[in-house]
Write a protein that holds these residues in place. Structure first.
Motif, mmCIF file in Angstrom:
data_model
loop_
_atom_site.group_PDB
_atom_site.id
_atom_site.type_symbol
_atom_site.label_atom_id
_atom_site.label_comp_id
_atom_site.label_asym_id
_atom_site.label_seq_id
_atom_site.Cartn_x
_atom_site.Cartn_y
_atom_site.Cartn_z
ATOM 1 N N SER A 1 0.845 -1.189 0.000
ATOM 2 C CA SER A 1 0.000 0.000 0.000
ATOM 3 C C SER A 1 0.884 1.244 0.000
ATOM 4 C CB SER A 1 -0.917 0.017 1.228
ATOM 5 O OG SER A 1 -1.842 -1.042 1.160
ATOM 6 N N ASP A 2 0.394 2.284 -0.628
ATOM 7 C CA ASP A 2 1.071 3.574 -0.748
ATOM 8 C C ASP A 2 2.212 3.558 -1.745
ATOM 9 O OD1 ASP A 2 -0.653 4.625 1.156
ATOM 10 O OD2 ASP A 2 0.674 4.058 2.795
ATOM 11 N N ASP A 3 2.411 2.451 -2.460
ATOM 12 C CA ASP A 3 3.426 2.427 -3.505
ATOM 13 C C ASP A 3 2.914 3.175 -4.732
ATOM 14 O OD1 ASP A 3 5.137 1.090 -1.933
ATOM 15 O OD2 ASP A 3 5.107 -0.803 -3.046
ATOM 16 N N ASP B 1 -3.193 13.030 -6.304
ATOM 17 C CA ASP B 1 -2.917 11.611 -6.128
ATOM 18 C C ASP B 1 -3.028 10.868 -7.455
ATOM 19 O OD1 ASP B 1 -2.240 9.352 -4.808
ATOM 20 O OD2 ASP B 1 -4.202 8.998 -3.899
ATOM 21 N N ARG C 1 -0.120 7.270 -4.609
ATOM 22 C CA ARG C 1 -0.230 6.484 -3.373
ATOM 23 C C ARG C 1 -1.338 5.464 -3.572
ATOM 24 N NH1 ARG C 1 -1.869 8.888 2.584
ATOM 25 N NH2 ARG C 1 -1.847 6.902 3.712
ATOM 26 N N THR C 2 -0.969 4.264 -3.894
ATOM 27 C CA THR C 2 -1.933 3.219 -4.215
ATOM 28 C C THR C 2 -2.487 2.622 -2.923
ATOM 29 O OG1 THR C 2 -0.637 2.718 -6.178
ATOM 30 C CG2 THR C 2 -2.355 1.160 -5.569
ATOM 31 N N THR C 3 -3.795 2.565 -2.826
ATOM 32 C CA THR C 3 -4.455 1.987 -1.650
ATOM 33 C C THR C 3 -5.054 0.645 -2.032
ATOM 34 O OG1 THR C 3 -6.545 3.087 -2.164
ATOM 35 C CG2 THR C 3 -4.977 4.304 -0.803
ATOM 36 N N VAL D 1 5.897 7.717 1.943
ATOM 37 C CA VAL D 1 4.788 8.041 1.070
ATOM 38 C C VAL D 1 5.159 9.295 0.280
ATOM 39 C CG1 VAL D 1 2.348 8.668 0.921
ATOM 40 C CG2 VAL D 1 3.122 7.062 2.665
ATOM 41 N N ARG D 2 5.101 9.190 -1.068
ATOM 42 C CA ARG D 2 5.387 10.336 -1.935
ATOM 43 C C ARG D 2 6.751 10.962 -1.621
ATOM 44 N NH1 ARG D 2 -0.403 13.566 -1.559
ATOM 45 N NH2 ARG D 2 -1.740 11.798 -2.043
ATOM 46 N N ARG E 1 4.010 7.479 6.389
ATOM 47 C CA ARG E 1 2.731 6.958 6.861
ATOM 48 C C ARG E 1 2.973 5.959 7.975
ATOM 49 N NH1 ARG E 1 -0.297 2.379 6.042
ATOM 50 N NH2 ARG E 1 1.351 1.558 4.689
#
Length: 930
Positions: A472-474, A538, A555-557, A714-715, A720
Motif C-alpha cells: 500500500s502507498d506504492d 494523487d 499512493r496506491t491503496t 509516502v510520496r 505513513r
C-alpha cells in the motif's frame, strides 16, 4: 316591431279631435265589457297613435284624436302589416305586460278577412274555442300555438294560402283586480302570390373537371314579379358531403359579402360575382384550388321593407353544377444509393415529371436527415431554388438548373458527417390574379442514401504497467501506447479514456467506472471516482509522447486494486474546424494486485546490567523486527510506569524521552531540572535503540518500556504510520534498607470563627535507621479541596522546597497564607483572616531527599498525608450586636420625637372655645297619639 297600445285611458274634456263631432260624449262612470276597461270622461272614444279598442265598434264610429294618460294591461302584436308569400310559414308573436294575477297568462286568437267580424282561431286554455273551419288544420298541425314565455305566445301557420290574408286579433282573458288597459291587439297580414323565379344556367357539361389553377364560371338567373317593392339577395354555396359553406353573397342591400375562408381570394379578385343581363348572376373563380371541389348551388331570397327594417319573405335554391378538381401529376426522383469518397464532391440530380405544360414554376428544396424516415419540414435545409430561380445555400453547397426538369445538388469536400439521407422536395406554383401565386402541387422524392467512404485510422492499443505496487502507498504507473498505426492522415488526432473495474471472485459482471476522458479539444474530464483524488494530486493523467498516454497513482491503496484498461479514440477534423470522433480501440486490461497481509512489528527490550544500586546508571536496549512493512523507519518512545505499590501515582505511565523516524530526540515529560542531561536515547543500528539514565534515584523505580512505531515512505518525503508495538517491561527496583517516611496533618483549631487564625501542622515521621538531620531534606506542598467530600480537584496553596524557598499560589480571597518550617520534621501552614470559603479538606505532600554515602542526594517517593477537615463558623453575636443596638436607638429616638410632636400639637395648634348649647327637654310623643 311591435306597436304601442294604450292602457287604462282616462280622457279629459276639451281635447283635440279629428273629424266633425263633438257632442256630449260618454259618461265617465260607465264601464262595459265592450270597452275593456277604457274609462272616458268629457270626450269621445279615440283612435290614433294611442287608442283604446272596443272590439265590436271598431271602425264604425268616428275616431276623434286626443291626448291620453294610460296605465294597466298592455297586449302587443307586431305593428303595421305583415307580408308573406303563398306556401311560406306565418309566425305572429303576441305578449302581455303590466297585468295582475298569475304569472302565466292565456291567449285567444281570432281571424277576420275584412276586419269587422272575427272568427275564433285558437286558444291556449280553451280546447273548444276554435271555429269548425280551423279545427282540422289545428289537428293536422298546420296551425299551432307555441308559448315562448309565461306572458308570450306565437301563432304559427304553415303553408300560408291566399285565404289566410286578413286581420288577426290576439286577446287575453282578464286576471286583474280592476279592469283597465287594453286586452287585445290586431295585426293585418297580406299574402302575396309566388312571383320569384330562380333557374340555373347549365354549363356545357353537367360536371366541370378542372385542374388546379384553372379558371371556371357558374351562372344562375333570378327575377320576381311581386306587386310590392321587394329586393332580391343571392348567395353561392359549396356543398361537400353534408357540410355547406358560403362562397360569395350579394345582400338585399346590394353589398358583396365573401364567405369564411374566401376573404383574401375576394380581395385579390380571385373570386368574383357579376350580374349578366337583367336576371343573370355569374360566379367567377380565376384559379381553382383543391378546396373548390364540390357541388355549387344558387340560393335566392326575397326581402321586403317593414316599418323601417327588412324582412325576408321567401327563399329558393337551385343546384347549378358539380366541380371536380383533378390533382396535378408531380413525381420527383433522385438516385437511391450513392457512395462518394471523403474529400470529393457529392453530385445528386432531382428529376421532375409533371402533366402541367402551362406557366407553372417549380420551387426545389434539398433536405438532409440522418434517418430515412426523417420529417423533411424539420430537417436541415441544404439548398433551395425559389420560383424566381434564386438560389439559397451555404458556401460549400451549390444548386444548379440543368434543364427544364432537372436540378443538380453539389456538395463540395464531403466528410463523414455528410453520410445520411438526402431528399428533394418540389412545389409547383401557378400565377394568380394581381400577380399573386398559389401552390398547385408538391411532392418529395424517396430518400437517397449517401455513404461517405474514408480510410479510417488503423491502429492497435497496448497497455503496460511500468511500475507495479508491492505494498500500500506504492507508486503505480500505467502506459497506454498506440502501436501499428497505418493510413493515418494529418487531420487525425488521438485522445485517451481510462477505465477501472473491480475484480470479483465470482462470475458476476461488474460495470466499469470511468476515471478520466480526454475530448477532441484536449480537455480532460474526471469521473466521480477520480475527481477528488485528481484534484489532490494523487491521480495524474498525462500525455508523454504523441503515441503514449500515462496514468500515475502516487499512493496506491487497497481500494485501487483491480483491472485497468484504456481506450484510444481517433478524432477527425471537420470542415468547420470542429473534431468528430471516428473510432475507438480498447486495450486489454492490466490487473493491479498485491497480497494483503497484516503488518507485523515485534520489539524486545533487555537490560545489560541487571543489578545496580541507586546513583548508578540504568541502561536498556530495544531490538525491533518487522514484516510486511515497506522500507520501514522507526520512532521510539521510552515510558515509565510506577509500580502498583506506589501510592503517589499508582498505574501512571510517564513519557520520558522520544526519538522520531528522522532521529530527532525530544524530552517528553522529564521535569527533573537537576537532571536535564540525565537521560539519553540513541540509535545503535537501524533496528536497535539504547536508553540510558544516569544517577538514578529511588523515585525512578518502576517498569520501563520501549514504544516503537514503524513508518513507511509516502510520496518521497512523506511518511505513513504502518504499525505500533510495545516492548516487554524492564523493572527498576532498589533493594535498600533505608528509612521509611510517613506524613500526617494535625491542627489544634479544626473549627474556627470567621476571621480567626487557622494553624495546620504537617508532621513527618521516620522509621528505620536513624539519619542525621543534615542528611535529610524535604519538599513540602499544601493542598485544599474546598468541599465536604473529595469530589473536587485539589488546589495548591503553598509549597516549600528543600532549599527553603516558599512559593504561594495566587488567590482571589482576602485571607492570607504563610508556610514555615518550625522543626526538623514539622512544617506549619497558617491561614490569616479566615473566611467562609476557606473551609474544606487540607492535606500535605512530602518528597524526601536523602544524602547517600557518596554525597549525592537521592529523591525518595512522594508521600501524602490524610486530609483534615477545617470548619469556618460565623460569630452570630458579633454579627447582630451592632445592627441590634442601632435599631433600638433609632426606635427610641423616633418614639420620643413622636410624643413631643403630639404634645405640641394638642396644646398650641388644636385648642378651641366650645360653648355649650341648652338642650330642650321634650317628651316623646306616644305612638298611639301619633
Amino acid at each position: 316591431m311591435f306597436g304601442q297600445s294604450p292602457a287604462a285611458c282616462r280622457w279629459g274634456a276639451g281635447l283635440e279631435t279629428s273629424g266633425g263631432g263633438g257632442g256630449g260624449g260618454w259618461e265617465a262612470a260607465e264601464e262595459t265589457a265592450d270597452t275593456r276597461g277604457c274609462v272616458q270622461s268629457g270626450g269621445t272614444r279615440a283612435v290614433g297613435e294611442e287608442s283604446c279598442s272596443d272590439g265590436a265598434s271598431s271602425g264604425v264610429l268616428p275616431r276623434p284624436t286626443f291626448k291620453a294618460l294610460c296605465r294597466g294591461r298592455v297586449v302587443r302584436v307586431p305593428s303595421g302589416s305583415l307580408v308573406r308569400v303563398v306556401g311560406t310559414e306565418l309566425v305572429i308573436p303576441c305578449n302581455v305586460s303590466d297585468y295582475d294575477g298569475p304569472s302565466e297568462q292565456n291567449f285567444d286568437w281570432s281571424f277576420s278577412s275584412s276586419g269587422s267580424s272575427f272568427v275564433e282561431l285558437a286558444s291556449t286554455w280553451e280546447a273548444g274555442f276554435p271555429a269548425q273551419p280551423y279545427r282540422e288544420r289545428l289537428q293536422r298541425g298546420e296551425i299551432l300555438l307555441r308559448r315562448t314565455a309565461n306572458d308570450g305566445v306565437e301563432l304559427h301557420i304553415k303553408n300560408v294560402q291566399p285565404s289566410d290574408q286578413g286581420h288577426y286579433k290576439c286577446s287575453t282573458p282578464s286576471t286583474d283586480a280592476t279592469v283597465q288597459g287594453n286586452y287585445e291587439d290586431i295585426v293585418q297580414v297580406k299574402v302575396l302570390a309566388d312571383a320569384l323565379q330562380v333557374g340555373a344556367v347549365a354549363p356545357p357539361e353537367p360536371g366541370l373537371s378542372l385542374r388546379l389553377g384553372e379558371p371556371f364560371e357558374l351562372r344562375c338567373s333570378a327575377s320576381t314579379a311581386s306587386p310590392l317593392h321587394t329586393h332580391l339577395a343571392l348567395l353561392w354555396e359549396l356543398q361537400r358531403g353534408t357540410a355547406r359553406r358560403s362562397v360569395l353573397a350579394l345582400t338585399h342591400e346590394g353589398r358583396f359579402r365573401p364567405g369564411p375562408g374566401y376573404e383574401q381570394r375576394y380581395r385579390v379578385g380571385d373570386v368574383r360575382l357579376d350580374t349578366v343581363g337583367a336576371d343573370g348572376y355569374r360566379l367567377s373563380v380565376a384559379r381553382a384550388l383543391a378546396a373548390d371541389q364540390g357541388s355549387y348551388r344558387c340560393v335566392v331570397s326575397e326581402w321586403i321593407g317593414e316599418q323601417g327594417s327588412w324582412q325576408e319573405i321567401q327563399e329558393k335554391a337551385v343546384d347549378v353544377a358539380t366541380v371536380l378538381i383533378q390533382p396535378t401529376v408531380l413525381r420527383v426522383a433522385v438516385a437511391r444509393n450513392v457512395s462518394v469518397a471523403e474529400g470529393k464532391g457529392l453530385d445528386l440530380t432531382c428529376n421532375i415529371t409533371t402533366d402541367r405544360a402551362d406557366d407553372v414554376r417549380p420551387e426545389v428544396t434539398w433536405y438532409f436527415s440522418r434517418t430515412p424516415d426523417g420529417a423533411w419540414p424539420g430537417a436541415p435545409v441544404l439548398a433551395r431554388l425559389d420560383r424566381d430561380s434564386l438560389v439559397h445555400s451555404s458556401p460549400h453547397v451549390a444548386l444548379s438548373h440543368v434543364d427544364a426538369r432537372s436540378y443538380h445538388l453539389l456538395v463540395r469536400d464531403v466528410s463523414k458527417e455528410n453520410s445520411g439521407y438526402y431528399f428533394c422536395h418540389v412545389a409547383l406554383w401557378a400565377p394568380g390574379h394581381n400577380r399573386s401565386w398559389h401552390k398547385v402541387a408538391e411532392a418529395r422524392s424517396a430518400p437517397a442514401s449517401v455513404d461517405v467512404t474514408w480510410l479510417e485510422p488503423d491502429y492497435q492499443v497496448y497497455l503496460n504497467a511500468s511500475k507495479v505496487p508491492e505494498f500500500s502507498d506504492d507508486l503505480t504507473e500505467l502506459e497506454c501506447r498506440i502501436v501499428d498505426m497505418k493510413s493515418l492522415q494529418a487531420s487525425v488526432r488521438f485522445t485517451v479514456s481510462w477505465y477501472y473495474r473491480v475484480n470479483r471472485r465470482s462470475d458476476d459482471l461488474v460495470a466499469s467506472e470511468l476515471l478520466a476522458v480526454m475530448n477532441g479539444d484536449w480537455t480532460l474530464k474526471y469521473g466521480d471516482r477520480s475527481k477528488q483524488r485528481a484534484q489532490d494530486g494523487d491521480f495524474i493523467f498525462s500525455k508523454e509522447r504523441t503515441d503514449t498516454f500515462s496514468f500515475r497513482i502516487q499512493r496506491t491503496t487497497e481500494e485501487d486494486r483491480g483491472s485497468y484498461y484504456c481506450a484510444v479514440s481517433a478524432w477527425t477534423k471537420q470542415r468547420n474546424d470542429s473534431w468528430v470522433k471516428s473510432k475507438d480501440v480498447f486495450s486489454k486490461p492490466v490487473n493491479i494486485f498485491w497480497a494483503s497481509e497484516d503488518s507485523v512489528l515485534v520489539v524486545k527490550a533487555r537490560q545489560p546490567k541487571p543489578f545496580f544500586a541507586a546513583g548508578n546508571t540504568f541502561e536498556m536496549t530495544c531490538k525491533v523486527s518487522s514484516k510486511n512493512i515497506k522500507s520501514p523507519r522507526y520512532s521510539v518512545l521510552i515510558t515509565a510506569e510506577k509500580p502498583v505499590g506506589d501510592l503517589s501515582s499508582p498505574n501512571e505511565t510517564k513519557y520520558i524521552i522520544s526519538l522520531d523516524q528522522d532521529s530527532v530526540v525530544k524530552l517528553e515529560n522529564w521535569t527533573d531540572a537537576s537532571r536535564v542531561d540525565g537521560v539519553v536515547l540513541e540509535k545503535v543500528q537501524e533496528d536497535e535503540f539504547r536508553y540510558r539514565m544516569y544517577q538514578t534515584q529511588v523515585s525512578d523505580a518502576g517498569l520501563y518500556r520501549c514504544v516503537v512505531t514503524a513508518w513507511s515512505p509516502v510520496r518521497g518525503s512523506l511518511w505513513r504510520e504502518a504499525a505500533t508495538s510495545l516492548s516487554n517491561p524492564i523493572e527498576i527496583d532498589f533493594q535498600t534498607a533505608g528509612p521509611i517516611f510517613n506524613a500526617s496533618v494535625h491542627s489544634d483549631t479544626p473549627s474556627v470563627i470567621r476571621g480567626d487564625l487557622i494553624k495546620l501542622f504537617c508532621i513527618i515521621a521516620v522509621e528505620g535507621g536513624a539519619l542525621d538531620p543534615d542528611d535529610m531534606a524535604f519538599d513540602v506542598s499544601w493542598f485544599a479541596v474546598h468541599s465536604f467530600g473529595l469530589d473536587k480537584a485539589p488546589v495548591l496553596l503553598s509549597s516549600l522546597d528543600r532549599k527553603g524557598i516558599v512559593t504561594t499560589a495566587e488567590r482571589d480571597r482576602k485571607s492570607e497564607l504563610s508556610l514555615e518550617r518550625v522543626g526538623v520534621l514539622e512544617f506549619l501552614l497558617r491561614v490569616h483572616g479566615s473566611e467562609d470559603q476557606d473551609f474544606g479538606n487540607y492535606y500535605c505532600s512530602v518528597t524526601p531527599w536523602v544524602r547517600s554515602p557518596t554525597g549525592s542526594w537521592q529523591k525518595e517517593a512522594e508521600i501524602y498525608s490524610k486530609p483534615i477537615f477545617v470548619t469556618v463558623k460565623m460569630d452570630v453575636l458579633n454579627a447582630f450586636k451592632y445592627p441590634l443596638l442601632i435599631g433600638v436607638g433609632l426606635s427610641t429616638v423616633i418614639g420620643l420625637l413622636s410624643c413631643l410632636i403630639g404634645y405640641c400639637s394638642s396644646h398650641w395648634c388644636c385648642k378651641k372655645e366650645v360653648q355649650e348649647t341648652r338642650r330642650e327637654r321634650r317628651r316623646l310623643m306616644s305612638m298611639e297619639m301619633d
